[in-house]
Design a protein around this motif. Structure first.
Motif, PDB file in Angstrom:
ATOM      1  N   ILE A 177      33.102   7.938  24.233  1.00 53.70           N
ATOM      2  CA  ILE A 177      31.633   8.030  24.180  1.00 53.70           C
ATOM      3  C   ILE A 177      30.998   6.692  24.571  1.00 53.70           C
ATOM      4  N   LEU A 178      31.514   5.586  24.032  1.00 52.77           N
ATOM      5  CA  LEU A 178      30.948   4.274  24.337  1.00 52.77           C
ATOM      6  C   LEU A 178      31.159   3.913  25.805  1.00 52.77           C
ATOM      7  N   THR A 179      32.288   4.333  26.392  1.00 51.47           N
ATOM      8  CA  THR A 179      32.519   4.109  27.823  1.00 51.47           C
ATOM      9  C   THR A 179      31.550   4.955  28.645  1.00 51.47           C
ATOM     10  N   GLY A 180      31.307   6.179  28.165  1.00 45.68           N
ATOM     11  CA  GLY A 180      30.324   7.032  28.836  1.00 45.68           C
ATOM     12  C   GLY A 180      28.941   6.407  28.835  1.00 45.68           C
ATOM     13  N   TYR A 181      28.518   5.835  27.706  1.00 45.65           N
ATOM     14  CA  TYR A 181      27.229   5.125  27.654  1.00 45.65           C
ATOM     15  C   TYR A 181      27.201   3.988  28.686  1.00 45.65           C
ATOM     16  N   LYS A 182      28.265   3.177  28.656  1.00 43.45           N
ATOM     17  CA  LYS A 182      28.290   1.957  29.469  1.00 43.45           C
ATOM     18  C   LYS A 182      28.253   2.267  30.957  1.00 43.45           C
ATOM     19  N   THR A 183      28.929   3.338  31.377  1.00 46.84           N
ATOM     20  CA  THR A 183      28.974   3.691  32.798  1.00 46.84           C
ATOM     21  C   THR A 183      27.771   4.528  33.235  1.00 46.84           C
ATOM     22  N   GLY A 184      26.935   4.944  32.275  1.00 48.29           N
ATOM     23  CA  GLY A 184      25.779   5.764  32.616  1.00 48.29           C
ATOM     24  C   GLY A 184      26.098   7.238  32.743  1.00 48.29           C
ATOM     25  N   ALA A 185      27.332   7.617  32.405  1.00 49.63           N
ATOM     26  CA  ALA A 185      27.709   9.031  32.495  1.00 49.63           C
ATOM     27  C   ALA A 185      26.924   9.861  31.489  1.00 49.63           C
ATOM     28  N   ILE A 186      26.672   9.304  30.319  1.00 49.45           N
ATOM     29  CA  ILE A 186      25.858   9.957  29.296  1.00 49.45           C
ATOM     30  C   ILE A 186      24.909   8.921  28.711  1.00 49.45           C
ATOM     31  N   SER A 187      23.937   9.398  27.986  1.00 50.71           N
ATOM     32  CA  SER A 187      23.017   8.528  27.257  1.00 50.71           C
ATOM     33  C   SER A 187      22.832   9.131  25.876  1.00 50.71           C
ATOM     34  N   PRO A 188      22.296   8.377  24.923  1.00 49.10           N
ATOM     35  CA  PRO A 188      22.093   8.932  23.582  1.00 49.10           C
ATOM     36  C   PRO A 188      21.335  10.260  23.637  1.00 49.10           C
ATOM     37  N   GLY A 189      21.924  11.286  23.045  1.00 48.22           N
ATOM     38  CA  GLY A 189      21.290  12.601  22.995  1.00 48.22           C
ATOM     39  C   GLY A 189      21.739  13.553  24.080  1.00 48.22           C
ATOM     40  N   THR A 190      22.552  13.110  25.046  1.00 49.48           N
ATOM     41  CA  THR A 190      23.042  14.003  26.104  1.00 49.48           C
ATOM     42  C   THR A 190      23.827  15.159  25.471  1.00 49.48           C
TER      43      THR A 190
ATOM     44  N   LEU B   1      32.504  25.435  19.928  1.00 58.02           N
ATOM     45  CA  LEU B   1      31.679  24.671  18.988  1.00 58.02           C
ATOM     46  C   LEU B   1      30.195  24.692  19.326  1.00 58.02           C
ATOM     47  N   GLY B   2      29.778  25.473  20.359  1.00 57.34           N
ATOM     48  CA  GLY B   2      28.370  25.568  20.704  1.00 57.34           C
ATOM     49  C   GLY B   2      27.914  24.402  21.581  1.00 57.34           C
ATOM     50  N   ARG B   3      26.594  24.213  21.615  1.00 60.79           N
ATOM     51  CA  ARG B   3      26.043  23.110  22.411  1.00 60.79           C
ATOM     52  C   ARG B   3      25.966  21.873  21.512  1.00 60.79           C
ATOM     53  N   LEU B   4      26.466  20.748  22.035  1.00 62.91           N
ATOM     54  CA  LEU B   4      26.642  19.553  21.215  1.00 62.91           C
ATOM     55  C   LEU B   4      26.063  18.319  21.888  1.00 62.91           C
ATOM     56  N   ASN B   5      25.538  17.415  21.059  1.00 60.05           N
ATOM     57  CA  ASN B   5      25.291  16.068  21.570  1.00 60.05           C
ATOM     58  C   ASN B   5      26.502  15.210  21.207  1.00 60.05           C
ATOM     59  N   GLU B   6      26.466  13.919  21.555  1.00 64.16           N
ATOM     60  CA  GLU B   6      27.665  13.093  21.373  1.00 64.16           C
ATOM     61  C   GLU B   6      28.015  12.889  19.901  1.00 64.16           C
TER      62      GLU B   6
ATOM     63  N   TYR C  37      33.262  18.234  25.454  1.00 62.07           N
ATOM     64  CA  TYR C  37      32.234  17.201  25.644  1.00 62.07           C
ATOM     65  C   TYR C  37      32.847  15.985  26.341  1.00 62.07           C
ATOM     66  N   MET C  38      34.047  15.607  25.934  1.00 62.95           N
ATOM     67  CA  MET C  38      34.709  14.450  26.541  1.00 62.95           C
ATOM     68  C   MET C  38      35.088  14.753  27.994  1.00 62.95           C
ATOM     69  N   PHE C  39      35.483  16.022  28.280  1.00 66.13           N
ATOM     70  CA  PHE C  39      35.823  16.387  29.648  1.00 66.13           C
ATOM     71  C   PHE C  39      34.615  16.198  30.568  1.00 66.13           C
ATOM     72  N   HIS C  40      33.470  16.693  30.142  1.00 70.10           N
ATOM     73  CA  HIS C  40      32.261  16.564  30.967  1.00 70.10           C
ATOM     74  C   HIS C  40      31.885  15.088  31.152  1.00 70.10           C
ATOM     75  N   THR C  41      32.072  14.300  30.112  1.00 68.47           N
ATOM     76  CA  THR C  41      31.797  12.868  30.228  1.00 68.47           C
ATOM     77  C   THR C  41      32.724  12.226  31.256  1.00 68.47           C
ATOM     78  N   ALA C  42      34.002  12.607  31.223  1.00 67.62           N
ATOM     79  CA  ALA C  42      34.972  12.064  32.174  1.00 67.62           C
ATOM     80  C   ALA C  42      34.640  12.497  33.600  1.00 67.62           C
ATOM     81  N   ILE C  43      34.242  13.757  33.781  1.00 68.84           N
ATOM     82  CA  ILE C  43      33.886  14.243  35.116  1.00 68.84           C
ATOM     83  C   ILE C  43      32.733  13.430  35.686  1.00 68.84           C
TER      84      ILE C  43
END
Length: 690
Positions: free
Chosen positions: A398-411, A432-437, A448-454
């Protein structure tokens, strides 16, 4: 008459010539002696009086080790000892001294080999040994077709069993002592006996030192462990006087002033801190004549004991965690699907200082003598073995996703499974339904992690279509980010042989998805502890260490000496991220343990110390000790892990739990990671109150 007169007249002349010749020769001899005495006399006098100064170093006790509360973990117990220092004695002199000493002490003969006995027989029976060489062999020797070594080997080979039986029990004792004499190096004290030395033996040897050249009585030291086997694999071992300096480091130690038969640390803390623990030997300068006989002895320096180590470990906590792991492993082995389960690891660390409060590992082995399964210490496995750890790494994702711009708080992402063409569907353990980080961490969503990696790989996902990335550096980006937390890199712990782990080599897109959920690269329990500490303290990767202080040797009245050096906390790197990002991951970790629906809530929901953390389950392939005995290719096994810290707002302890090969079969989850983790955290706070 005239002829007789002539003969008589020649006689005095010849006599005179003889006298003159003798006189001349004596004159030449006297002149030569005078010349030698006058011209070379001083040189010969210096040779006659020549002396050699040799410095002998006597060992001193090694430094002790204490736990963080100054309780002795490793100590030195004095032992009476009889030593021998070879000052250039001949083999005959060595044998004579050995025979005298054998009459004064008892010496075990268990180390005497068949070769030793044959060498001894040749030494005692030189004429009989010589008779074993034939005339033809002597001729070959003269023709240089056989060497001295060849002849000696033939002598040894031709000694019969009957001849060996001529060596009496008394001779065997002499031989055992003689062997010790020859094991030593010139001017280096060698231990002859330091086990079961009686007061009587010390007394009689001391009384007869004048007739025992090279022999002395002294005090030797033996490492003892008041806490028995607890943490012993971490403390390390010291070589004995027979092993001496390790061959692979011989030149290094000799350059440091060691003797060849000195005892040195050969593993772990004893090895890592050898220069600190060794101390300074007492030194005596012996002056010898040209025959090697000591004629004077002068003390140079007094010995100084090695410095002591104060460890960061709390031995009460360590022992308690050892028991917890043992209890839970034995309990797990009674459950189905645990044929391959045989080990577990726990590390407790101060997240702000890097001090290791406890590091425990236990491993089951089968005793070859009894056939029974036993539990042994494997604390070293906390940093020398690595495994797939599963979802515990998702905080770093999650923190790597933030840093690279792949996700932001609340994605947010929907937790529906990912289907890549020609591959099985990749999904979470349930929809698990629709989730934020934050909720993705709480419920441990893989999707959620897969989409962040993509997104980090700059890929475009469509159901059952090929997945390609436009960012060829995605693997390196994620791994470098993980390393900044301590995952997949050396933590810097002050112990040798730390392993970094295995990094998968394939760069196929599907493996990037495995990487971000902890099912591709491998990590150690120590790396997990550093990683969770980095999150707990807000972003500083602290160097873990097990030595808290180095202290000088105490005086006779003090139990602990003055501080020589304190090991200050060391920040290896700081995570370059917004504080808000770190806070959101911390919130997600808190929900994991304290909010219904969190993957660890059932085990930690009622804990009063406000824990936070992350669970992990990874499917892995078994490569343990039973692989060859399994009879077929072992099935996939599940590794269980857990990271956590407490309290969640002002953390004082960080924890990593790793149970490799915890179970086989999807329905056999025994939650060993959570059972161990809850008991460990409870124990920490209970002991803190006490």
């Amino acid at each position: 008459m005239e002829q007789q007169k002539k003969k008589k007249s020649h006689f005095p002349f010849r006599l005179n010539v003889l006298f003159f010749s003798v006189f001349l020769l004596f004159s030449i001899l006297i002149l030569r002696l005078g010349f030698v005495q006058i011209v070379y006399g001083e040189n010969f006098k210096r040779d006659l009086e020549r002396k050699e100064a040799i410095t002998i170093s006597n060992p001193v006790p090694r430094g002790k080790m204490f736990d963080r509360h100054y309780r002795v973990i490793v100590n030195n117990t004095p032992r009476k000892a009889i030593t021998f220092t070879n000052q250039g004695y001949s083999q005959t002199e060595l044998l004579e001294t050995a025979e005298k000493l054998a009459g004064l002490i008892e010496k075990t003969t268990e180390k005497v080999t068949d070769r030793d006995q044959r060498d001894f027989w040749v030494l005692k029976n030189p004429k009989r040994a010589e008779e074993k060489i034939t005339k033809q062999e002597h001729a070959l020797y003269t023709a240089k077709k056989l060497s001295d070594i060849d002849l000696y080997r033939l002598k040894l080979e031709r000694i019969t069993e009957a001849e060996l039986k001529e060596i009496s029990d008394r001779d065997m004792e002499v031989l055992a002592i003689y062997k010790e004499f020859n094991n030593g190096y010139k001017f280096s004290p060698q231990i002859v006996k330091n086990e079961h030395v009686t007061d009587h033996e010390i007394a009689v040897v001391s009384e007869n030192l004048q007739s025992l050249p090279g022999v002395d009585t002294t005090t030797d030291w033996e490492r003892t462990y008041p806490f028995d086997l607890t943490l012993k694999s971490l403390l390390g071992k010291v070589t004995n006087s027979e092993e001496g300096l390790p061959a692979e480091q011989l030149e290094y130690y000799l350059s440091k002033g060691y003797n060849r038969n000195d005892r040195v640390g050969k593993s772990q803390l004893e090895f890592q801190y050898e220069e600190i623990l060794r101390g300074y030997k007492s030194k005596i300068r012996n002056v010898t004549d040209k025959s090697g006989n000591v004629i004077e002895s002068h003390p140079i320096t007094d010995g100084k004991n090695g410095k002591d180590l104060v460890l960061t470990i709390d031995m009460d906590l360590q022992k308690a965690i050892d028991r917890i792991i043992e209890d839970e492993l034995w309990a797990v082995k009674k459950l189905p699907g645990t044929v391959l389960t045989d080990r577990a690891y726990v590390v407790l660390m101060d997240p702000f200082t890097g001090e290791i409060l406890a590091m425990s590992g236990k491993k089951m082995i089968k005793n070859p003598d009894t056939g029974r399964t036993e539990m042994i210490d494997d604390a070293l496995g906390t940093f020398t073995t690595t495994y797939n750890v599963g979802s515990t790494v998702k905080g770093a994702t999650i923190l790597t996703g933030y840093k690279t711009g792949a996700i932001s708080p609340g994605t947010t992402f929907d937790d529906s499974g990912i289907k890549i063409k020609d591959t099985p569907i990749k999904k979470s353990y349930a929809y698990l339904g629709r989730l934020n980080e934050i909720s993705a961490l709480k419920k441990s969503s893989n999707v959620y992690m897969f989409h962040t990696a993509i997104r980090m790989g700059k890929g475009h996902y469509e159901y059952d279509k090929p997945l390609n990335f436009n960012n060829p550096m995605a693997f390196e980006t994620i791994r470098n980010s993980f390393a900044s937390f301590g995952l997949g890199t050396r933590t810097g712990i002050d112990l040798p042989n730390e392993q970094t782990g295995f990094k998968g080599t394939s760069k196929l897109p599907g493996y990037l998805l495995d990487l971000v959920i902890g099912q591709y690269d491998t990590y150690s329990a120590m790396q997990l502890a550093q990683y969770i500490s980095t999150i707990a303290n807000g972003g500083n990767r602290m160097q873990p260490h097990v030595v808290k202080e180095i202290r000088n040797a105490p005086s006779d009245t003090d139990e602990v000496g003055p501080v020589f050096q304190e090991m200050n906390p060391k920040v290896l790197n700081t995570i370059d991220m917004k504080k808000e990002w770190m806070n959101r991951v911390q919130i997600g970790f808190k929900k994991v343990m304290q909010e219904p629906g969190g993957t660890a809530y059932k085990f930690f929901g009622n804990a009063r110390y406000s824990p936070a953390g992350k669970t992990g389950t990874a499917e892995a392939f078994y490569d343990g000790p039973f692989r060859k005995n399994y009879g077929k290719e072992p099935p996939p096994v599940m590794n269980l892990s857990l990271v956590g810290y407490a309290p969640s707002t002002h953390p004082e302890v960080a924890m990593a739990v790793l149970v490799p090969w915890a179970y086989q079969g999807e329905k056999n989850d025994n939650r060993a990671n959570l059972k161990i983790g809850r008991r460990v955290m409870d124990t920490y706070f209970r002991l803190k109150k006490q």
